[in-house]
Design an enzyme around this catalytic site. Structure first.
Site, PDB file in Angstrom:
ATOM      1  N   SER A  26      39.858  31.865  32.002  1.00 53.17           N
ATOM      2  CA  SER A  26      39.910  32.011  33.444  1.00 53.17           C
ATOM      3  C   SER A  26      40.329  33.442  33.730  1.00 53.17           C
ATOM      4  CB  SER A  26      40.899  31.021  34.045  1.00 53.17           C
ATOM      5  OG  SER A  26      40.705  30.958  35.442  1.00 53.17           O
ATOM      6  N   GLU A  27      39.602  34.115  34.622  1.00 50.10           N
ATOM      7  CA  GLU A  27      39.786  35.564  34.756  1.00 50.10           C
ATOM      8  C   GLU A  27      41.139  35.975  35.326  1.00 50.10           C
ATOM      9  OE1 GLU A  27      37.326  33.817  36.206  1.00 50.10           O
ATOM     10  OE2 GLU A  27      36.952  34.476  38.266  1.00 50.10           O
ATOM     11  N   ASN A  28      41.901  35.026  35.862  1.00 45.51           N
ATOM     12  CA  ASN A  28      43.240  35.389  36.327  1.00 45.51           C
ATOM     13  C   ASN A  28      44.238  35.492  35.178  1.00 45.51           C
ATOM     14  OD1 ASN A  28      42.890  32.510  36.219  1.00 45.51           O
ATOM     15  ND2 ASN A  28      44.883  32.292  37.169  1.00 45.51           N
ATOM     16  N   SER A  53      41.917  40.673  30.751  1.00 45.21           N
ATOM     17  CA  SER A  53      40.979  39.592  31.039  1.00 45.21           C
ATOM     18  C   SER A  53      39.563  40.133  31.229  1.00 45.21           C
ATOM     19  CB  SER A  53      41.429  38.860  32.311  1.00 45.21           C
ATOM     20  OG  SER A  53      40.536  37.828  32.623  1.00 45.21           O
TER      21      SER A  53
END
Lengths: 231, 217
Positions: free
Chosen positions: B46-48, B88
């Site tokens: 997840s990019e967070n 990320s």
């Protein structure tokens, strides 16, 4: 030099109208909530805020939008905030939307002394308009410039009196890069501990990037999308 | 019968391969995580800032500091890792993520995608979508075949502001699975009970139809 300030009010000394401020966080996760509330109280105006999101209507950066203290927002996603959308569509608020990875890297570059870099993100879209384009390895890239700020305000889980910071889980997000990119970086922490209490092997942000540190009074840590499964 | 959202997610899950790192967008793509074929290990990024996402937490066990890119509370599996946003997107831009699944408002026959803005009406921002589509080698779009006004979302050219150009490789809708190559949509599979004629009628872009069209299982 003593980096520890006794409260949020002392931490924000020097933030003036028209300044550029970076604020860490992803959605409402890992935002410097005590500092944001204090900025509302302080009434500082015409701010340019660099933050991945813009909070929700009644929490986070949404509070500064409600009080019209923000002149310009630099963000990647602003979907959860009606007041933001209204101010943007009516032209009251200047908005620069940039791809999330480019935003993160632009902050990192600003803190790392790299003035600009090429990325494929945004090529062929309106993000690329007016930007230099170059082909590397047969693929087009656009030039993105570094971002810095007069003040960066970050939120960490634990911090020590030297300014070393440790973040928790996904509350890390943009905080480490923004800590690097502020001319003055203010760290708001849940737990302020004496130097030597944190294991040097597990420091996320070394204290060199932090000029002021304080323990926040209240952490509401509001959840934006509470999602659970049945037991 | 056309597929529902879960049917679309299940069909996309068939594209997963053992050992892949996968980024799932908000909406239907998020559901794909629930249908990983058994015996297969797939890690969700997840990019967070998390690798190794697990299921949603039990009621009362939510942690405000642990969310996915859709801002939903999540859990992590043993072996998970947290990292900052620059790291990320190094994973994404550096092509360390093998598959990206995301939603779209429009997809064109040459693989362009639009999903972040309707001028004058809606501006949510691109989030990480532009970085993802510009770098991922394998991009699958999960979406409905038509918009709420009944207009095809598979077009000769996108009319909305673009998120990325010539990047989408495959589209899975409630009606069909289509590959994009050589400037056209290629019909690969159709949903059970959905006719080739219906797919043809609802696809505005160039559509190549093979002699035999398999049914989505």
């Amino acid at each position: 030099m003593n980096k520890v300030v006794k409260n949020v009010s002392d931490a924000l000394v020097g933030i003036q109208d028209g300044m550029t401020i970076m604020l860490g966080g992803f959605g409402l996760c890992g935002i410097p909530e005590n500092a944001i509330k204090e900025l509302v109280k302080k009434g500082t105006k015409n701010l340019t805020c660099i933050s991945n999101n813009a909070g929700v209507d009644d929490y986070g950066l949404g509070l500064l939008l409600q009080s019209r203290q923000i002149k310009k927002m630099i963000s990647s996603y602003v979907g959860e905030n009606d007041e933001f959308e209204r101010q943007m569509l009516s032209g009251e608020l200047e908005v620069d939307l940039i791809p999330q990875g480019s935003l993160a890297e632009r902050c990192r570059a600003g803190g790392a002394g790299i003035p600009a870099f090429f990325t494929p993100a945004g090529f062929g879209t309106e993000v690329a308009e007016g930007k230099e384009m170059r082909v590397f390895n047969g693929k087009p890239h656009i030039l993105e410039r570094a971002l810095t700020a007069d003040f960066a305000i970050v939120k960490a889980w634990k911090g020590d009196t030297e300014g070393n910071l440790v973040y928790k889980a996904t509350a890390m997000n943009f905080n480490p890069m923004m800590a690097m990119a502020g001319k003055i970086t203010i760290a708001e922490v849940e737990e302020l501990v004496p130097a030597g209490s944190l294991d040097p092997n597990f420091i996320h942000t070394p204290g060199i990037f932090v000029q002021r540190i304080f323990q926040g009074d209240v952490f509401e840590k509001r959840i934006e999308q509470r999602t659970v499964r049945p037991r | 019968m056309a597929l529902d959202k879960i049917g679309i997610a299940k069909r996309i899950a068939q594209e997963l391969k053992d050992g892949w790192y996968v980024n799932l967008g908000i909406g239907i793509p998020t559901l794909v995580a629930n249908y990983v074929p058994s015996g297969m290990t797939v890690e969700f990024q997840s990019e967070n800032g998390v690798l190794g996402m697990g299921p949603f937490p039990f009621d009362g066990e939510e942690d405000a500091d642990l969310i996915n890119a859709g801002k939903q509370t999540i859990t992590v599996k043993p072996g998970a890792a947290f990292f900052d946003s620059a790291t990320s997107f190094a994973m994404i831009r550096g092509q360390h993520v093998q598959l990206t699944v995301l939603g779209a408002m429009e997809v064109s026959q040459n693989g362009d995608i639009a999903n972040w803005k309707i001028p004058g009406k809606m501006v949510k921002g691109m989030g990480g979508a532009m970085d993802l589509v510009a770098s991922a080698e394998n991009i699958i779009v999960a979406m409905m075949h038509s918009n709420k006004a009944g207009e095809s979302k598979l077009l000769p050219a996108c009319s909305l502001p673009l998120t990325g150009v010539r990047c989408v490789k495959k589209v899975v809708t409630e009606l069909a699975v289509l590959a994009i190559k050589n400037g056209a949509f290629h019909l690969i599979e159709r949903a059970p009970g959905v006719s080739v004629e219906e797919i043809k009628a609802k696809t505005a872009g160039a559509l190549i139809i093979p002699d035999v069209v398999q049914m989505i299982i």
